[in-house]
Structure formats: C-alpha cells, structure tokens
Design a protein around this motif. Structure first.
Motif, short mmCIF file in Angstrom:
data_model
loop_
_atom_site.label_atom_id
_atom_site.label_comp_id
_atom_site.label_asym_id
_atom_site.label_seq_id
_atom_site.Cartn_x
_atom_site.Cartn_y
_atom_site.Cartn_z
N GLY A 40 -30.60 51.75 37.25
CA GLY A 40 -30.39 53.19 37.17
C GLY A 40 -30.34 53.55 35.70
N ILE A 41 -31.25 54.41 35.26
CA ILE A 41 -31.38 54.73 33.84
C ILE A 41 -30.64 56.03 33.51
CG2 ILE A 41 -32.96 55.03 31.91
CD1 ILE A 41 -33.25 52.35 33.29
N ASP A 42 -29.67 55.94 32.62
CA ASP A 42 -28.96 57.11 32.10
C ASP A 42 -29.73 57.60 30.87
OD1 ASP A 42 -27.29 59.01 31.07
OD2 ASP A 42 -25.55 57.70 30.83
N ARG A 43 -30.38 58.76 31.02
CA ARG A 43 -31.26 59.25 29.95
C ARG A 43 -30.59 60.26 29.02
NH1 ARG A 43 -33.77 58.77 34.72
NH2 ARG A 43 -35.65 57.49 34.87
N PRO A 97 -31.03 53.70 25.46
CA PRO A 97 -31.03 52.93 24.21
C PRO A 97 -30.57 51.48 24.37
CG PRO A 97 -30.02 55.08 23.89
CD PRO A 97 -30.18 54.90 25.36
N SER A 98 -29.87 51.16 25.46
CA SER A 98 -29.37 49.80 25.69
C SER A 98 -30.27 49.00 26.61
CB SER A 98 -27.96 49.86 26.29
OG SER A 98 -27.07 50.56 25.44
N LEU A 99 -31.39 49.61 27.05
CA LEU A 99 -32.26 48.96 28.03
C LEU A 99 -32.86 47.66 27.48
CD1 LEU A 99 -33.59 49.21 30.83
CD2 LEU A 99 -35.46 50.45 29.73
N PRO A 116 -44.52 47.36 36.93
CA PRO A 116 -45.53 48.37 37.29
C PRO A 116 -46.23 48.92 36.05
CG PRO A 116 -43.34 49.33 37.40
CD PRO A 116 -43.15 47.86 37.12
N LYS A 117 -47.37 49.51 36.26
CA LYS A 117 -48.12 50.17 35.18
C LYS A 117 -47.22 51.23 34.54
CE LYS A 117 -52.62 52.47 34.57
NZ LYS A 117 -53.84 52.89 35.30
N PRO A 118 -47.07 51.21 33.20
CA PRO A 118 -46.10 52.11 32.57
C PRO A 118 -46.59 53.53 32.32
CG PRO A 118 -47.09 50.69 30.92
CD PRO A 118 -47.66 50.26 32.24
N GLY A 125 -40.50 57.44 29.88
CA GLY A 125 -40.22 56.59 28.75
C GLY A 125 -39.57 55.28 29.14
N GLN A 126 -38.83 55.27 30.27
CA GLN A 126 -38.17 54.03 30.69
C GLN A 126 -39.17 52.96 31.11
OE1 GLN A 126 -38.06 56.85 32.44
NE2 GLN A 126 -38.77 56.36 34.51
#
Length: 279
Positions: A40-43, A97-99, A116-118, A125-126
């Motif tokens: 889960g990405i916190d953006r 930023p911590s990914l 997966p294809k980005p 961006g993730q």
C-alpha cells in the motif's frame, strides 16, 4: 542454475495480474518458491498542504494505503491458493520515498523479480519506482511483464540487445538458464562502431561464449533505420517472432527523479513481450 527464489510486488489486482500469473508459472516451471509482497503506497508529500491540514491528510492517506495493501493481499492469496509450489504472501504500507529501501531489502535475496510494465494506463510513479529499486538498489535480475504477454515462461525465441556494455553482459549471464532451453537466441547489434575491438566480427565473442553453454545463437547486425533504438528492436522482435527480450538496464544520475535511461524507458513503453533486465 535454476531460479529458485522468485519475488513479485503487488500494488493492485488490475496492473499486477499478468505479472503474478507469469511469476506463478515460472515458479512451477523452476520448482521454486514464490514470495508475493503486497504494497500500500502512501503518496502524501509533506509541505504541499496548507497549515493545519497535514496531519489529517496524512492520516487519511495512510489509512487508504493500508486498505489497498489489505485488498491486494486478499486477492493474491485467493489467486495463489492451490498452487503446486510453495509460496508466501506478505503486506506492508510504505511512503513513496521509503519504497526503494523496502524493495531492495527483499530483492537482493531473490534470483529474479517479476514486475508489471511500469508505463501505460493505470500506472504511476510507484510502478517506475518499484522497477528502479529492484534493479539499481536491490541489484536483482528483473523480468518486466506487459499486460497482454503470454504466460509461458520458457521462451522459444529470445532477442538479446547487445552493445558490448557491462549492463548487457550482466543481463545475458543472468538469463542463461532461459537461453539454454530456448530454440534460438538472436544476438542483435544496432549500428556497431566502425572502429570497435570486434568490428570485423560483431557479436562473435558473445556468440562463442553462449555456444559453449549449449545456446543456439545467431547474430543480426541492424542499421538504425528508425529514430530510436527501441523502435528498431521492437520491429525486430516482431520480425523474428521472439518471446522475450534480454537487455541491460541503463540509469541516469540519481539526482533525477527518474533514473531509467532513455533506451531502457523507450523499450519498456513499447514492448509487448517480457523483458529480462539486469544492471
């Protein structure tokens, strides 16, 4: 050598479906173990909101990221249930930023990472950050899977993008198990230097090295007849009916937000076959 430790990262069921299917098939083929990490990405970006709103916005964003990770975990477990191999599913909520740190810690202990294809619809961006972190921070061999790619993980025809770089050679060495079992490996060279060390036999030393491993290789020397190298490679992949592209990953300065080099990015934007990459 076989790929025994296979890793994939999930952000949602739509963009990650093809990559998870490919990873599951590869794990079955290699008799390996699959780790699926649901993120889960916190953006949220501190400093972009008016005074007094930061805490509330950050709390809501974190809760939403936790929910995304939980949904992804539930979907992944359901998808992998009954698989004929060992697998594990974990989840985490992480700020963008911590990914890189989180991904690199896990990627460095894997034989190959499936992503997966980005670029394309539904990507953000993730997705690019996941790929960059695996390649440049985790130093992991990575297979990028387009949405409509075939799920087969034993490619019969492989195109190798060869430019005599260390990055390309690292990718070739890492992909040897796949190339050994392929029917044909096409070493593709675009506009070789007229005064290079191997100008009289472009691709010859690489072909010899691969042949000693039992790889059935041929060499194609192509002119850059289209504006970009990626365009020439894409057309060549179609002309040779290839199932996979093997290429080096090239990065720009880390001071830039996106570090993937031009040739790498253009290829990943256009590809319709899985791309095996290493840095």
């Amino acid at each position: 050598m076989a790929y025994k430790s296979i890793l994939t990262f999930m952000t949602d069921s739509i963009t990650s479906a093809a990559a998870l299917s490919y990873a599951a098939n590869m794990t079955t083929e290699q008799n390996g173990h699959l780790d699926a990490f649901c993120l889960g990405i916190d953006r949220t970006q501190v400093g972009y909101y008016y005074a007094g709103a930061n805490a509330l916005i950050q709390q809501e964003a974190f809760a939403h990221a936790q929910e995304d990770a939980g949904k992804s975990e539930a979907w992944t477990r359901k998808t992998l249930e009954g698989s004929p191999f060992t697998w594990a599913v974990d989840k985490a909520t992480v700020a963008l930023p911590s990914l890189a740190r989180l991904v690199s810690i896990h990627a460095r202990f894997s034989d190959v990472v499936i992503l997966p294809k980005p670029y394309g619809e539904g990507r953000g961006g993730q997705d690019e950050a996941l790929l960059e972190s695996a390649l440049f921070e985790g130093h992991a061999s990575t297979i990028i899977v387009p949405d409509k790619a075939k799920s087969a993980v034993k490619p019969k025809r492989i195109v190798v993008a060869w430019n005599e770089s260390l990055e390309a050679l690292n990718a070739i060495r890492a992909a040897l198990p796949l190339m050994i079992s392929a029917d044909l490996v096409n070493i593709t060279i675009i506009d070789p230097p007229a005064h290079g060390a191997n100008r009289s036999d472009p691709g010859g030393p690489l072909s010899q090295m691969l042949a000693r491993h039992g790889v059935k290789a041929e060499i194609s020397v192509l002119a850059k007849s289209l504006p970009r190298v990626a365009d020439v490679l894409t057309r060549h992949i179609v002309d040779t009916d290839a199932d996979m592209l093997v290429m080096g990953a090239y990065g720009h300065s880390r001071f830039r937000e996106a570090i993937l080099g031009g040739a790498t990015r253009h290829m990943l934007e256009r590809t319709e076959v899985p791309v095996f990459m290493a840095h």
